[in-house]
Design a protein around this motif. Sequence first.
Motif, short mmCIF file in Angstrom:
data_model
loop_
_atom_site.label_atom_id
_atom_site.label_comp_id
_atom_site.label_asym_id
_atom_site.label_seq_id
_atom_site.Cartn_x
_atom_site.Cartn_y
_atom_site.Cartn_z
N GLY A 424 -16.90 13.71 28.74
CA GLY A 424 -18.00 14.52 29.76
C GLY A 424 -17.92 15.91 29.30
O GLY A 424 -19.12 16.42 29.13
N LEU A 425 -16.62 16.50 29.04
CA LEU A 425 -16.81 18.06 28.58
C LEU A 425 -17.44 18.26 27.29
O LEU A 425 -18.14 19.43 27.11
CB LEU A 425 -15.26 18.51 28.74
CG LEU A 425 -14.53 18.53 29.85
CD1 LEU A 425 -13.34 18.94 29.78
CD2 LEU A 425 -15.32 19.52 31.04
N LEU A 426 -17.27 17.39 26.58
CA LEU A 426 -17.88 17.62 24.94
C LEU A 426 -19.33 17.38 25.12
O LEU A 426 -20.21 17.93 24.73
CB LEU A 426 -17.46 16.56 24.06
CG LEU A 426 -15.88 16.67 23.66
CD1 LEU A 426 -15.45 15.67 22.67
CD2 LEU A 426 -15.75 18.02 22.85
N LEU A 430 -22.56 20.06 24.33
CA LEU A 430 -23.53 19.83 23.43
C LEU A 430 -24.96 20.32 23.91
O LEU A 430 -25.69 20.57 23.40
CB LEU A 430 -23.54 18.34 22.75
CG LEU A 430 -22.53 17.89 21.96
CD1 LEU A 430 -22.55 16.55 21.94
CD2 LEU A 430 -22.49 18.65 20.80
N ARG A 431 -24.81 20.19 25.39
CA ARG A 431 -26.03 20.52 26.25
C ARG A 431 -26.10 21.93 26.09
O ARG A 431 -27.21 22.56 26.64
CB ARG A 431 -26.00 19.83 27.39
CG ARG A 431 -26.21 18.31 27.72
CD ARG A 431 -26.58 17.95 29.01
NE ARG A 431 -25.39 18.26 30.02
CZ ARG A 431 -24.47 17.67 30.36
NH1 ARG A 431 -24.31 16.47 29.59
NH2 ARG A 431 -23.53 18.02 31.06
#
Length: 522
Positions: A424-426, A430-431
């Motif tokens: 979720g953090l990655l 990316l967003r």
Amino acid sequence: MSLSVKENLLGEHIERELSARNPRLLHWFRTVELPRIAGLFIPLFQKWSMEYAGSGVAGTILAISCCAAIRKLDPGRISRPLFCISIEDALVKLMNLSHSLVSLDKLHHLASEAGFEEDFLLHFGRKVLPCKNTEDIEFWVGLVRKKLSAAFYRESVFTHRHMFHNKVQENSLATFGLFAYLGRETRLYLSGMGIKDLDKQTKDFLSYLECGSLVIYPELSTLSEYQLFMEVVTDEIGWLHFYPVVGFEWCQDRRRSKQRMIQAEKEIVLYKVLTACYDVISGFAHYSHSRKQPMDSNLLEFLLHCQSLLATCMKDYWAAYDEIGEPQKLVERSVSEPKYLVAEHSSKDWIKRGKDQYGPRVNNEAISSAVENEITVGNSGPASPIKPSDENFLQKSSRKVISASANVWMGTQLLFIDMLDVVGLLKKQLRGCKMTEREKKKIKKTLVDFATLVPVIILMLLPVSAVGHAAMLAAIKKYMPCLIPSPYTSERLGLVKQIKRIKKMELQRRSSIQDASTRLVV
């Protein structure tokens, strides 16, 4: 004078290094950097000199700022280890000197202005307890609530922001974080001291202290949400210590064989733990009363139940201690000093003040339960677990295998949750969203845990019995703890066990309430 000489040596060393690399750097340092630093400090120094004229505070704060700045340098770039040690010693002496000149809250304000707040927290965070000054406890409570409130928003702990209807609920959740951290520190302290066989009353109190907030807030009931909550709390106020880092010398002496002596030492540790918990709870009560801040009904219910459980623990503890006969004078001294014993009337007065101040917002059921618990307390002492003497080797081995298997399964669940969090953090990165320092540490730590899991899995695949696997895990934990991924450590597994215990306690409480209501109807 000694500090000035060290500062001059450091200045000469900086100029020499800059000149050796590039003469333009030395010119930049003298014409740009030094005037910028002087422009920042001279106005502050003048301000402090006017506010604390003749006290020496301004010079002391300036000296602390210099020492703190030197500490932030890379130790590998300073070729004199003795110089670093002398700076550390000077910083400790200056910190203690500054506290003797101004109060703790004013010193924290000065540290924030001068830019060494982190050093202030690391130094004085180890000296929170024991504390004879109630104002200092109130200061730490207020500071922790302020920092946790800001951290919860910064880290986006709760996706449902509507749970904060007002500032009162926001402060209440920060208070829950403070007591959860106290429960966690107490659990780790007792584990580090080798004390595991606690009575049921003490276990109930410590479980509720650490994980009671998930009973109040359903948003924290899942393991992933509560783990995130505790990660933010420990990362934000990890500098706060309620107990000494180094244990007693007798904890490292395993040659003692007298059971009576070991029990006496255990009683001393429990006395310190219960006293520390009472000091924090009473310090928060003083803080709320002195600032006349409104309290959320959920928080008041939590505090009332904590007060009731703590009163039960302390009264049962002193009742059992008094039966021995020898420490009678210690009991009498503790009764005469209300700081070290939750007296019955003080707890009832607290509950009565809660009724008068908060009226119908308070859960009447919780108040009546707390009163009944205090009235009936002390009738039975703490029950010691009975260990059968005829246990054979097979029974002990099977019990160890079952316990180790349960721990491995819980650790695997925690590792799976960590991996989902990292994914979720990655995706968040990316967003284009900026990650916090805690989230960066989380990714790095999880990847290290996953890497260290590989050699452990290889060892577990060796063709040996289940008892052999359990023995290998125990040996790795004892001699090579760095090979154990963090989800499989006792620190994180203990949190899962506390969560399961508090949920079981809540189910038992609800069933007992339903049974009582059924009997009343009949």
